[in-house]
Structure formats: C-alpha cells, structure tokens
Design a protein around this motif. Structure first.
Motif, PDB file in Angstrom:
ATOM      1  N   ASP A  31      39.929  45.688  42.291  1.00  0.00           N
ATOM      2  CA  ASP A  31      40.651  44.959  41.293  1.00  0.00           C
ATOM      3  C   ASP A  31      40.162  44.323  40.655  1.00  0.00           C
ATOM      4  O   ASP A  31      40.184  43.928  39.756  1.00  0.00           O
ATOM      5  N   LEU A  32      39.168  43.667  41.114  1.00  0.00           N
ATOM      6  CA  LEU A  32      38.573  42.374  40.632  1.00  0.00           C
ATOM      7  C   LEU A  32      38.090  43.202  39.573  1.00  0.00           C
ATOM      8  O   LEU A  32      37.331  42.395  38.364  1.00  0.00           O
ATOM      9  N   TYR A  33      36.938  44.623  40.588  1.00  0.00           N
ATOM     10  CA  TYR A  33      35.985  45.133  38.670  1.00  0.00           C
ATOM     11  C   TYR A  33      36.961  46.077  37.650  1.00  0.00           C
ATOM     12  O   TYR A  33      36.047  46.796  37.545  1.00  0.00           O
ATOM     13  N   GLY A  34      37.955  45.744  38.944  1.00  0.00           N
ATOM     14  CA  GLY A  34      39.346  46.735  37.225  1.00  0.00           C
ATOM     15  C   GLY A  34      39.229  48.737  38.357  1.00  0.00           C
ATOM     16  O   GLY A  34      39.361  49.393  37.368  1.00  0.00           O
ATOM     17  N   ILE A  35      38.699  48.767  39.652  1.00  0.00           N
ATOM     18  CA  ILE A  35      38.798  49.701  40.317  1.00  0.00           C
ATOM     19  C   ILE A  35      40.069  49.905  40.968  1.00  0.00           C
ATOM     20  O   ILE A  35      40.217  49.171  41.728  1.00  0.00           O
ATOM     21  N   THR A  36      40.734  50.868  40.939  1.00  0.00           N
ATOM     22  CA  THR A  36      41.005  51.472  42.344  1.00  0.00           C
ATOM     23  C   THR A  36      41.307  51.101  43.660  1.00  0.00           C
ATOM     24  O   THR A  36      39.460  51.612  43.742  1.00  0.00           O
ATOM     25  N   GLN A  37      41.932  50.974  44.317  1.00  0.00           N
ATOM     26  CA  GLN A  37      42.063  51.063  46.167  1.00  0.00           C
ATOM     27  C   GLN A  37      41.212  52.223  46.406  1.00  0.00           C
ATOM     28  O   GLN A  37      40.682  52.293  47.693  1.00  0.00           O
ATOM     29  N   SER A  38      41.030  53.437  46.363  1.00  0.00           N
ATOM     30  CA  SER A  38      40.608  54.836  46.425  1.00  0.00           C
ATOM     31  C   SER A  38      39.340  54.562  46.366  1.00  0.00           C
ATOM     32  O   SER A  38      38.565  54.978  46.736  1.00  0.00           O
ATOM     33  N   THR A  39      39.036  54.561  44.731  1.00  0.00           N
ATOM     34  CA  THR A  39      37.586  54.316  44.534  1.00  0.00           C
ATOM     35  C   THR A  39      36.729  52.961  45.248  1.00  0.00           C
ATOM     36  O   THR A  39      35.639  54.093  45.377  1.00  0.00           O
TER      37      THR A  39
END
Length: 188
Positions: A31-39
């Motif tokens: 989430d630090l990178y604005g990415i979902t957990q599944s990604t």
C-alpha cells in the motif's frame, strides 16, 4: 512457486514457509506504493521465480482471472517493478521482477513525486500570478494588500519547497542519490 531440485520434503516445507511469509509481508506493505495486496502477492510470487512467467502461469499460480492478472502486471510494469522479457521460441509475453530494489524505489518515488510536483507547481504559479495581478490592481487598499502579501509569502514558500523537491527527484533520476546514500551499508 518454483521448487528447488534435490531437496527433501522437510527442507522444501521450510523454504515454502519462508517464501510465503515474505510474500505475505510484501503484499501487506505494498500500500506504500498504492498497490493492492493481491498485486503485492503477485510481485512476491514473481520475486521467487528463477525464470520469467506468462500471464497464464501467473493466473494459475495466483488463482486469478487473466483480466485481473493482466491489470496487476500492467500496474507493476508501469511502476517499473516488473518488466517484460523476450525469450527465444516463446510467443507469449513473459514477465520478471526488477531485482534492483534500490532502483525500483528510486523509479517509483520519482514518478509519483514528479507528477505531484508538476500539478502543485502549476497551481501555485497560476495562483501567484493572479494574486500578484490583484496586488497591483488594488495598490491603494492596505487591508487587501496585507492579505495578499501574506498569501504570496505562503505561495512563495511552497514554491521554494517544490523547487527543493525537484532537485531531490533529480538525484533519484540521475542515480546521484546513491552517492549521497550508498546502497552498501558500510557497517556490513
């Protein structure tokens, strides 16, 4: 996830458990990178592969649809965390993780900060011009002049900050950041 050759089941279990723990941790922190957990989990899966993977292979391993997998991979490619590779004899697109995490970090934050910097500087400069024009137009109104001068000081300070941030981003983009903060820890 790729398995090591010639290992016993107990050794294999320890390796898989260690990998799973890391993949889970990566997924939770993306989430630090604005990415979902599944990604993030996909990134972790690719991290432990010793060969590039196709979308079909990733989808099967992650139990995700090809559409979801394609979106996740595109996100990771756009952030320069994963890149497409060419393999002789393969007609399908293959992807692998960018293993230089230092460069991944620099690329990611450069992209995000540069975008924010450009948007904010544009707004600040436009507002500064409008406030300056108003200041000139109402030079005889001391109470308005006071408000405008206070706002202009704040705008100028914000512009000064974004000019500094621009120079910081340049150190990331040029790689000079690694001269200031070396990749290797001198402490060992």
């Amino acid at each position: 996830m790729e398995h090591a050759e010639g290992l016993g089941s107990e050794q294999e279990l320890v390796i898989q458990k260690a990998r799973k723990r890391i993949i889970e941790s990566i997924g939770k922190n993306m989430d630090l990178y604005g990415i979902t957990q599944s990604t993030g989990h996909l990134y972790g899966l690719l991290f432990f592969q010793n060969k590039p993977m196709t979308l079909d292979e990733m989808g099967e391993a992650m139990e995700m649809s090809k559409t979801s997998m394609s979106t996740a991979v595109r996100t990771l490619v756009d952030l320069k965390m994963v890149h497409k590779v060419w393999e002789k004899g393969s007609r399908k697109d293959l992807y692998e993780v960018e293993m230089d995490w230092f460069q991944t970090f620099a690329d990611y934050f450069s992209l995000k900060w540069r975008k924010a910097l450009e948007i904010n500087l544009s707004s600040l400069r436009k507002s500064r011009t409008e406030l300056t024009n108003l200041l000139k137009q109402y030079a005889d109104d001391s109470s308005l002049q006071s408000v405008l001068n206070t706002d202009l000081e704040k705008v100028d300070e914000a512009i000064r900050y974004y000019s500094w941030l621009d120079r910081l981003i340049e150190t990331f983009e040029s790689g000079d950041i690694f001269k200031l903060v070396p990749k290797e820890d001198s402490q060992g």
